[in-house]
Design an enzyme around this catalytic site. Structure first.
Site, PDB file in Angstrom:
ATOM      1  N   ALA A 128       0.903  -1.028  -0.061  1.00  0.00           N
ATOM      2  CA  ALA A 128       0.033  -0.077  -0.207  1.00  0.00           C
ATOM      3  C   ALA A 128       0.806   1.210  -0.092  1.00  0.00           C
ATOM      4  O   ALA A 128       2.219   1.301   0.211  1.00  0.00           O
ATOM      5  CB  ALA A 128      -1.026   0.051   1.161  1.00  0.00           C
ATOM      6  N   HIS A 129       0.484   2.386  -0.031  1.00  0.00           N
ATOM      7  CA  HIS A 129       0.979   3.703  -0.144  1.00  0.00           C
ATOM      8  C   HIS A 129       1.867   3.990   1.050  1.00  0.00           C
ATOM      9  O   HIS A 129       1.350   3.787   2.129  1.00  0.00           O
ATOM     10  CB  HIS A 129       0.014   4.798  -0.203  1.00  0.00           C
ATOM     11  CG  HIS A 129      -1.331   4.764   0.575  1.00  0.00           C
ATOM     12  ND1 HIS A 129      -2.094   5.912   0.297  1.00  0.00           N
ATOM     13  CD2 HIS A 129      -1.825   4.111   1.547  1.00  0.00           C
ATOM     14  CE1 HIS A 129      -3.230   5.599   1.302  1.00  0.00           C
ATOM     15  NE2 HIS A 129      -2.775   4.540   1.807  1.00  0.00           N
ATOM     16  N   ASN A 130       3.051   4.455   0.906  1.00  0.00           N
ATOM     17  CA  ASN A 130       3.835   5.029   1.713  1.00  0.00           C
ATOM     18  C   ASN A 130       4.399   4.130   2.651  1.00  0.00           C
ATOM     19  O   ASN A 130       5.222   4.006   3.681  1.00  0.00           O
ATOM     20  CB  ASN A 130       3.435   6.029   2.874  1.00  0.00           C
ATOM     21  CG  ASN A 130       2.983   7.315   2.132  1.00  0.00           C
ATOM     22  OD1 ASN A 130       1.797   7.463   1.596  1.00  0.00           O
ATOM     23  ND2 ASN A 130       3.874   8.212   1.929  1.00  0.00           N
TER      24      ASN A 130
END
Lengths: 345, 345, 345
Positions: free
Chosen positions: C241-243
């Site tokens: 997922a993001h980051n």
């Protein structure tokens, strides 16, 4: 794309303290800021970073009073977080609107129409008798089967596969390599142990404002439609089987799978890696924890469930806590049995 | 495609009561019927719908006697359900056979041959020295590496990637964006903590009548072949690691993963989101429940297993039932200990 | 490609006993050998196979003394396993190096540059202002957005989608249909129950020597970068997922998902179908068992965890063992309560 600090302040109705001619090229978290970036400060916990950030400009609340010297230009606004979000949206609109027109080679079948201001990337394939609205972006290397309709402003990312007769509403986004409308998993066992394919003749309907992540799969219905209702958001690698309905504004996180003919209500929140059995009905506002397995319909609205099989979240958490102590409990039980036998004698 | 009610009745050896000139364009469940649709009534539970359905025609059993007026045309046959299935299959054959010929631009490498009556969609890529049988459909945007062979009547859907030296049998279907034959996950740890790639030189073999869902992955063998035996059916997002064998007529539901070198027997039924460890052997007719994790080989045939780690289904269900009561049991145990101590004094 | 037994022996500094003019076309396990194949014998357990194998040649340790007649040519080397691995690598290099040059039609946008000795397959799409190094292979049907950079010797397999501004290091391999850099799953709930998309403006960075399997998804950061550190290896169908940050030389098996903003340390080993919650930090050398669900940060290095929620591996194994006996324990507890009540009277 570059903007001066002054241009940004004007867009946000803000007031600049510092160098308003400095150029902004990108956005960053305040703690990761670099020259040319703009950041924001909303949570007082992050205040220390404003004295050390390398960002060229920081958006702050009107009420902010620096306690040390600040190197960055400050843009004072009513609500720093809100203004920053507005800024990001504007920025994204500007960059996203870049794609227009038709790249070649691309394929469009007979009787298919496309509205105004659209984009059709190279190596995209559109079948016959499709109806595609205004401002639709169809990125390169996509496949759209026959008789598909796509509403205004929807975006079909690279590598998406949309099978024949799929209906996609307005303002939908489908991310790369997702497959919409392939056959449901239906096979009839034969006397010799082999399986016969059950024809899957239905389609998939995505209502308006639906977002589907990357590498997800949504199967067509056996008959009728698999339906994703307005505003539902599905994450990457989600599997939706044939004849499922996902309710309005329901959110489903990554790698979750929903089995055939299950109807999920509105405003549900389903975490990642959840499995939901077939032919169930889930009431509105049901919440299901990560990795849960749901085997029963949920009739009351707003319940929180967890576990595999899933049941009441709090009860499940207590069971899990007890499970850790189970080997110890087993010893205590044995101890008690021995002691009891002894006292019986 | 349109048919009159009379044409359909002739195809099914049925007798029409009602308007046999009406046009049928689609199929629908009786409770969702629309003008132009044909439906069927087999289960008496659904009889009430026949008096309200908007379907133009309904296929019914010879023995059916309406208790009210029916607006739809009725087609009387020996077995309504069977006739309806036959009809769907015929319909699907007719619509699926539409695709023929070669669309341009498409790529075919030197020494590759393709049989009669095939379809090669635009932007499809076929490498060198491939052997492709008769009636094979290769949809747009697919990639087929060098030295691949594909048997008669197989269908390769849009976006499928087939790596070099894969062997695909007859009557196979591979749905969109599935990847067949990419490298197995094999890395040798080095003294400095890094990993060295172990070359994966084998291939994948799909025997006849195999069906693979969308966005699935089947890795090539390190040496030798990863094999999917005749008639096996794999659902969307399934992961098959290197050197696995999936037995004849085995069914694997969505999002299940099978680790390297495991051999699954014939006629097994593996539900969704199951994980199977590597180097195991599963006997024929093994059944594994959804979300289970199998860590041991299964020697006896026909067992049903569940849980993570998986064991006997019934025992597992009893353990799960007890687990719910575990916090309560813990209290009872404590109570008993206290009471016992008390009585000891 | 064909080699004589003598050519192979020379490459490995080995000594041939048998027909050194025989031709080798492929490699096989000793128990699955066919004419034209080369195999190896390292583990004494497999010695019986050397007397029955159909392989044309077998690589053996210097010390090997046949106890029966061997039909295959033997190549004596210092370390048979090592020599075989070297051979496979050489073979793979030779076959993989076949692809060179530019196939048409393919698309490359303005301002994009590509180094020497590269391959760009048909129907590949490269956006504008991309920087692509030397010896990079971009297979057919791939999509690379604007401003992407790809380091020397990296290989982008068919159907991979790389979103704008992704940074890919040297010697990276990305297998078919993987999606790098699509939007993170971020939506802000609105008062009317709908969700507003939070712009995802960051990118993905893959450092050198990273390998990503097929049909995986790595989302871009909301701001900043989702980072996969040097030497990390991710298997098929993994979701990042993001980051998220994945540490150096960390290995993640198939179908595992990592939620937003979690930082995984170096040299971790994460098995298949694991779920990791968001905003966690995992220390270096953490090991997580298959199907586990991690809900808490791990501060001590080198721990082994298992279960959902995950905790100490050994404790978890003991709890699972007890869980099987739980229905029995429940009976014993009831028995004890009755007996105790009785003795109280």
């Amino acid at each position: 794309m570059e903007f001066t600090v002054r241009q940004i302040a004007q867009m946000l109705n803000g007031k600049v303290v510092g160098d308003d001619t400095a150029l902004i090229r990108s956005a960053a978290k305040i703690e990761e800021g670099q020259p040319g970036c703009i950041s924001f400060l909303a949570n007082p916990k992050y205040e220390p970073y404003i004295y050390s950030t390398r960002s060229t400009a920081v958006i702050v609340d009107k009420s902010f009073e620096p306690r040390q010297e600040v190197a960055s230009a400050l843009i004072y606004v009513d609500n720093a977080y809100l203004s920053f979000t507005v800024l990001l949206e504007e920025y994204q609109k500007l960059t996203a609107q870049g794609k227009r027109g038709i790249e070649q080679p691309s394929h469009i079948g007979e009787g298919s129409t496309m509205g105004n201001n659209g984009y059709r990337g190279a190596f995209s394939y559109i079948g016959s008798h499709c109806t595609i609205g205004n401002n639709v972006k169809i990125y390169p290397n996509t496949y759209i089967g026959d008789q598909v309709s796509i509403g205004d402003n929807s975006v079909i990312h690279p590598g998406v596969r949309i099978y024949a007769r799929t209906v996609i509403g307005r303002n939908c986004t489908i991310f790369a390599n997702t497959v919409i409308g392939s056959d449901g998993f239906g096979f009839a066992p034969q006397p010799d142990g082999s399986y016969k394919t059950i024809p899957q003749l239905g389609n998939v309907v995505l209502e308006d404002d639906v977002s589907i992540g990357a590498n997800a799969t949504i199967d067509c219905a056996t008959m009728g439609s698999t339906i994703i209702r307005q505003g539902a958001k599905l994450d990457n690698l989600v599997q939706i089987a044939h004849n499922v309905e996902v309710g309005k504004n329901t959110v489903i996180a990554a790698q979750t799978g929903v089995s055939g003919s299950t109807k999920i209500g509105d405003q549900c929140v389903i975490a990642g890696q959840v499995g939901i059995a077939g032919h169930l009905t889930l009431a509105n506002r049901t919440k299901i924890g990560a990795q849960s397995g749901l085997g029963k319909s949920i009739k009351a609205e707003g319940l929180s469930l967890s576990g595999s099989p899933a049941y009441d979240l709090n009860l499940h958490l207590r069971s899990l806590a007890s499970l850790k102590r189970l080997p110890e409990m087993e010893k205590r039980l044995l101890e008690l049995e021995r002691s009891h036998q002894h006292s019986e004698k």
